[in-house]
Design a protein around this motif. Sequence first.
Motif, PDB file in Angstrom:
ATOM      1  N   ILE A 161      65.540 -23.959  16.488  1.00 43.82           N
ATOM      2  CA  ILE A 161      66.260 -23.389  17.632  1.00 43.82           C
ATOM      3  C   ILE A 161      66.824 -22.027  17.236  1.00 43.82           C
ATOM      4  CG2 ILE A 161      68.446 -24.543  17.098  1.00 43.82           C
ATOM      5  CD1 ILE A 161      68.647 -25.052  20.203  1.00 43.82           C
ATOM      6  N   ASP A 162      66.754 -21.067  18.164  1.00 39.59           N
ATOM      7  CA  ASP A 162      67.272 -19.717  17.948  1.00 39.59           C
ATOM      8  C   ASP A 162      68.364 -19.430  18.972  1.00 39.59           C
ATOM      9  OD1 ASP A 162      65.153 -19.500  16.166  1.00 39.59           O
ATOM     10  OD2 ASP A 162      63.957 -18.225  17.478  1.00 39.59           O
ATOM     11  N   TYR A 163      69.391 -18.717  18.547  1.00 36.50           N
ATOM     12  CA  TYR A 163      70.496 -18.341  19.435  1.00 36.50           C
ATOM     13  C   TYR A 163      70.742 -16.841  19.361  1.00 36.50           C
ATOM     14  CZ  TYR A 163      71.859 -23.297  19.409  1.00 36.50           C
ATOM     15  OH  TYR A 163      71.892 -24.657  19.526  1.00 36.50           O
ATOM     16  N   THR A 164      70.925 -16.225  20.523  1.00 30.06           N
ATOM     17  CA  THR A 164      71.489 -14.885  20.624  1.00 30.06           C
ATOM     18  C   THR A 164      72.781 -15.044  21.412  1.00 30.06           C
ATOM     19  OG1 THR A 164      69.316 -13.836  20.623  1.00 30.06           O
ATOM     20  CG2 THR A 164      71.160 -12.527  21.459  1.00 30.06           C
ATOM     21  N   ILE A 165      73.886 -14.613  20.823  1.00 33.65           N
ATOM     22  CA  ILE A 165      75.205 -14.819  21.423  1.00 33.65           C
ATOM     23  C   ILE A 165      75.875 -13.467  21.621  1.00 33.65           C
ATOM     24  CG2 ILE A 165      77.453 -15.947  21.169  1.00 33.65           C
ATOM     25  CD1 ILE A 165      75.699 -17.450  18.769  1.00 33.65           C
ATOM     26  N   ILE A 166      76.380 -13.237  22.822  1.00 32.20           N
ATOM     27  CA  ILE A 166      77.207 -12.062  23.104  1.00 32.20           C
ATOM     28  C   ILE A 166      78.583 -12.594  23.475  1.00 32.20           C
ATOM     29  CG2 ILE A 166      77.535  -9.998  24.506  1.00 32.20           C
ATOM     30  CD1 ILE A 166      74.462 -10.119  25.042  1.00 32.20           C
ATOM     31  N   ALA A 167      79.553 -12.358  22.607  1.00 28.31           N
ATOM     32  CA  ALA A 167      80.913 -12.849  22.807  1.00 28.31           C
ATOM     33  C   ALA A 167      81.824 -11.657  23.091  1.00 28.31           C
ATOM     34  CB  ALA A 167      81.387 -13.590  21.553  1.00 28.31           C
ATOM     35  N   THR A 168      82.542 -11.724  24.212  1.00 31.77           N
ATOM     36  CA  THR A 168      83.386 -10.606  24.630  1.00 31.77           C
ATOM     37  C   THR A 168      84.831 -11.051  24.802  1.00 31.77           C
ATOM     38  OG1 THR A 168      81.500  -9.636  25.784  1.00 31.77           O
ATOM     39  CG2 THR A 168      83.683  -8.785  26.342  1.00 31.77           C
ATOM     40  N   ASP A 169      85.714 -10.384  24.092  1.00 33.93           N
ATOM     41  CA  ASP A 169      87.154 -10.558  24.229  1.00 33.93           C
ATOM     42  C   ASP A 169      87.655  -9.327  24.980  1.00 33.93           C
ATOM     43  OD1 ASP A 169      89.912 -10.608  23.956  1.00 33.93           O
ATOM     44  OD2 ASP A 169      89.908 -10.557  21.765  1.00 33.93           O
ATOM     45  N   SER A 170      87.772  -9.438  26.303  1.00 34.21           N
ATOM     46  CA  SER A 170      88.175  -8.288  27.127  1.00 34.21           C
ATOM     47  C   SER A 170      89.612  -7.862  26.851  1.00 34.21           C
ATOM     48  CB  SER A 170      88.014  -8.623  28.611  1.00 34.21           C
ATOM     49  OG  SER A 170      86.662  -8.844  28.916  1.00 34.21           O
TER      50      SER A 170
ATOM     51  N   GLY B  34      91.348  -8.127  23.943  1.00 36.02           N
ATOM     52  CA  GLY B  34      91.402  -7.424  22.666  1.00 36.02           C
ATOM     53  C   GLY B  34      90.404  -6.288  22.553  1.00 36.02           C
ATOM     54  N   GLN B  35      89.582  -6.112  23.590  1.00 32.45           N
ATOM     55  CA  GLN B  35      88.553  -5.067  23.660  1.00 32.45           C
ATOM     56  C   GLN B  35      87.605  -5.117  22.466  1.00 32.45           C
ATOM     57  OE1 GLN B  35      90.791  -1.430  24.368  1.00 32.45           O
ATOM     58  NE2 GLN B  35      90.676  -1.809  26.570  1.00 32.45           N
TER      59      GLN B  35
ATOM     60  N   SER C 191      74.673  -9.662  12.976  1.00 30.49           N
ATOM     61  CA  SER C 191      75.891  -9.659  13.759  1.00 30.49           C
ATOM     62  C   SER C 191      76.373  -8.217  13.874  1.00 30.49           C
ATOM     63  CB  SER C 191      76.964 -10.527  13.098  1.00 30.49           C
ATOM     64  OG  SER C 191      78.041 -10.728  13.972  1.00 30.49           O
ATOM     65  N   ILE C 192      76.699  -7.820  15.097  1.00 33.06           N
ATOM     66  CA  ILE C 192      77.177  -6.466  15.357  1.00 33.06           C
ATOM     67  C   ILE C 192      78.519  -6.571  16.067  1.00 33.06           C
ATOM     68  CG2 ILE C 192      76.747  -4.308  16.590  1.00 33.06           C
ATOM     69  CD1 ILE C 192      73.750  -5.025  16.452  1.00 33.06           C
ATOM     70  N   ASP C 193      79.515  -5.876  15.550  1.00 30.65           N
ATOM     71  CA  ASP C 193      80.829  -5.833  16.175  1.00 30.65           C
ATOM     72  C   ASP C 193      81.018  -4.491  16.863  1.00 30.65           C
ATOM     73  OD1 ASP C 193      81.402  -8.320  15.048  1.00 30.65           O
ATOM     74  OD2 ASP C 193      82.321  -7.430  13.277  1.00 30.65           O
ATOM     75  N   VAL C 194      81.607  -4.525  18.066  1.00 31.09           N
ATOM     76  CA  VAL C 194      81.955  -3.313  18.788  1.00 31.09           C
ATOM     77  C   VAL C 194      83.417  -3.438  19.180  1.00 31.09           C
ATOM     78  CG1 VAL C 194      81.478  -1.876  20.803  1.00 31.09           C
ATOM     79  CG2 VAL C 194      79.610  -3.117  19.695  1.00 31.09           C
ATOM     80  N   PRO C 195      84.328  -2.560  18.739  1.00 33.78           N
ATOM     81  CA  PRO C 195      84.030  -1.384  17.935  1.00 33.78           C
ATOM     82  C   PRO C 195      83.550  -1.779  16.540  1.00 33.78           C
ATOM     83  CG  PRO C 195      86.405  -1.659  18.139  1.00 33.78           C
ATOM     84  CD  PRO C 195      85.762  -2.705  19.001  1.00 33.78           C
ATOM     85  N   PHE C 196      82.873  -0.847  15.896  1.00 30.99           N
ATOM     86  CA  PHE C 196      82.220  -1.103  14.614  1.00 30.99           C
ATOM     87  C   PHE C 196      83.183  -1.673  13.575  1.00 30.99           C
ATOM     88  CE2 PHE C 196      80.716   0.356  10.427  1.00 30.99           C
ATOM     89  CZ  PHE C 196      79.530  -0.368  10.377  1.00 30.99           C
ATOM     90  N   LEU C 197      84.390  -1.168  13.528  1.00 30.65           N
ATOM     91  CA  LEU C 197      85.377  -1.655  12.565  1.00 30.65           C
ATOM     92  C   LEU C 197      86.267  -2.742  13.159  1.00 30.65           C
ATOM     93  CD1 LEU C 197      86.378   1.706  10.866  1.00 30.65           C
ATOM     94  CD2 LEU C 197      84.803  -0.038  10.026  1.00 30.65           C
ATOM     95  N   GLY C 198      85.837  -3.297  14.290  1.00 25.35           N
ATOM     96  CA  GLY C 198      86.609  -4.351  14.936  1.00 25.35           C
ATOM     97  C   GLY C 198      86.580  -5.645  14.144  1.00 25.35           C
TER      98      GLY C 198
ATOM     99  N   SER D 129      93.107 -15.881  20.045  1.00 25.92           N
ATOM    100  CA  SER D 129      93.506 -16.890  21.026  1.00 25.92           C
ATOM    101  C   SER D 129      93.283 -16.376  22.449  1.00 25.92           C
ATOM    102  CB  SER D 129      94.978 -17.277  20.821  1.00 25.92           C
ATOM    103  OG  SER D 129      95.798 -16.140  20.972  1.00 25.92           O
ATOM    104  N   ASN D 130      92.742 -15.149  22.586  1.00 27.89           N
ATOM    105  CA  ASN D 130      92.431 -14.598  23.903  1.00 27.89           C
ATOM    106  C   ASN D 130      91.254 -15.339  24.512  1.00 27.89           C
ATOM    107  OD1 ASN D 130      94.367 -12.635  23.465  1.00 27.89           O
ATOM    108  ND2 ASN D 130      92.904 -11.130  22.706  1.00 27.89           N
ATOM    109  N   LEU D 131      91.126 -15.261  25.823  1.00 29.01           N
ATOM    110  CA  LEU D 131      89.987 -15.831  26.529  1.00 29.01           C
ATOM    111  C   LEU D 131      88.730 -15.048  26.144  1.00 29.01           C
ATOM    112  CD1 LEU D 131      89.012 -17.883  28.647  1.00 29.01           C
ATOM    113  CD2 LEU D 131      89.420 -16.134  30.375  1.00 29.01           C
ATOM    114  N   VAL D 132      87.683 -15.744  25.728  1.00 28.91           N
ATOM    115  CA  VAL D 132      86.434 -15.112  25.306  1.00 28.91           C
ATOM    116  C   VAL D 132      85.311 -15.574  26.221  1.00 28.91           C
ATOM    117  CG1 VAL D 132      84.755 -14.901  23.434  1.00 28.91           C
ATOM    118  CG2 VAL D 132      87.196 -14.932  22.904  1.00 28.91           C
ATOM    119  N   ASP D 133      84.488 -14.629  26.663  1.00 29.32           N
ATOM    120  CA  ASP D 133      83.314 -14.909  27.489  1.00 29.32           C
ATOM    121  C   ASP D 133      82.086 -14.953  26.569  1.00 29.32           C
ATOM    122  OD1 ASP D 133      81.729 -15.206  29.832  1.00 29.32           O
ATOM    123  OD2 ASP D 133      81.281 -13.070  29.777  1.00 29.32           O
ATOM    124  N   TYR D 134      81.359 -16.078  26.564  1.00 25.32           N
ATOM    125  CA  TYR D 134      80.171 -16.240  25.727  1.00 25.32           C
ATOM    126  C   TYR D 134      78.929 -16.256  26.605  1.00 25.32           C
ATOM    127  CZ  TYR D 134      83.469 -17.793  22.166  1.00 25.32           C
ATOM    128  OH  TYR D 134      84.508 -17.866  21.275  1.00 25.32           O
TER     129      TYR D 134
END
Length: 97
Positions: free
Chosen positions: A17-26, A28-29, A52-59, A83-88
């Motif tokens: 099984i393969d996963y691509t995950i985009i997780a957004t913490d609006s 904490g930006q 794994s890529i973080d945006v911002p890069f140093l986030g 502990s912020n709401l995260v959209d996956y």
Amino acid sequence: SSDQVLHRTVANTICSIDYTIIATDSTGQNRQTSKLFAGVYDNEVGYYEYGSIDVPFLGPGVGDFKVTYNNGNVELTVSPFTSNLVDYKIMVTSYKE
């Protein structure tokens, strides 16, 4: 809390099984895009997070992802860094046994 289940599938129906995950913490930006793949055999699961890529890069990123075997299932879990709401958003590619 740690090891929150994001996706679950019956283990004996797949061999990989393969996963691509985009997780957004609006709040904490922060956004994290991660790719993992796992191999499944009987009640064993081995996985590798190969990107794994973080945006911002140093986030700080958004969470730590794992793929595990649990009671007949393969589970994608996350231990959030916030502990912020995260959209996956998750793309799943499974390979039949």
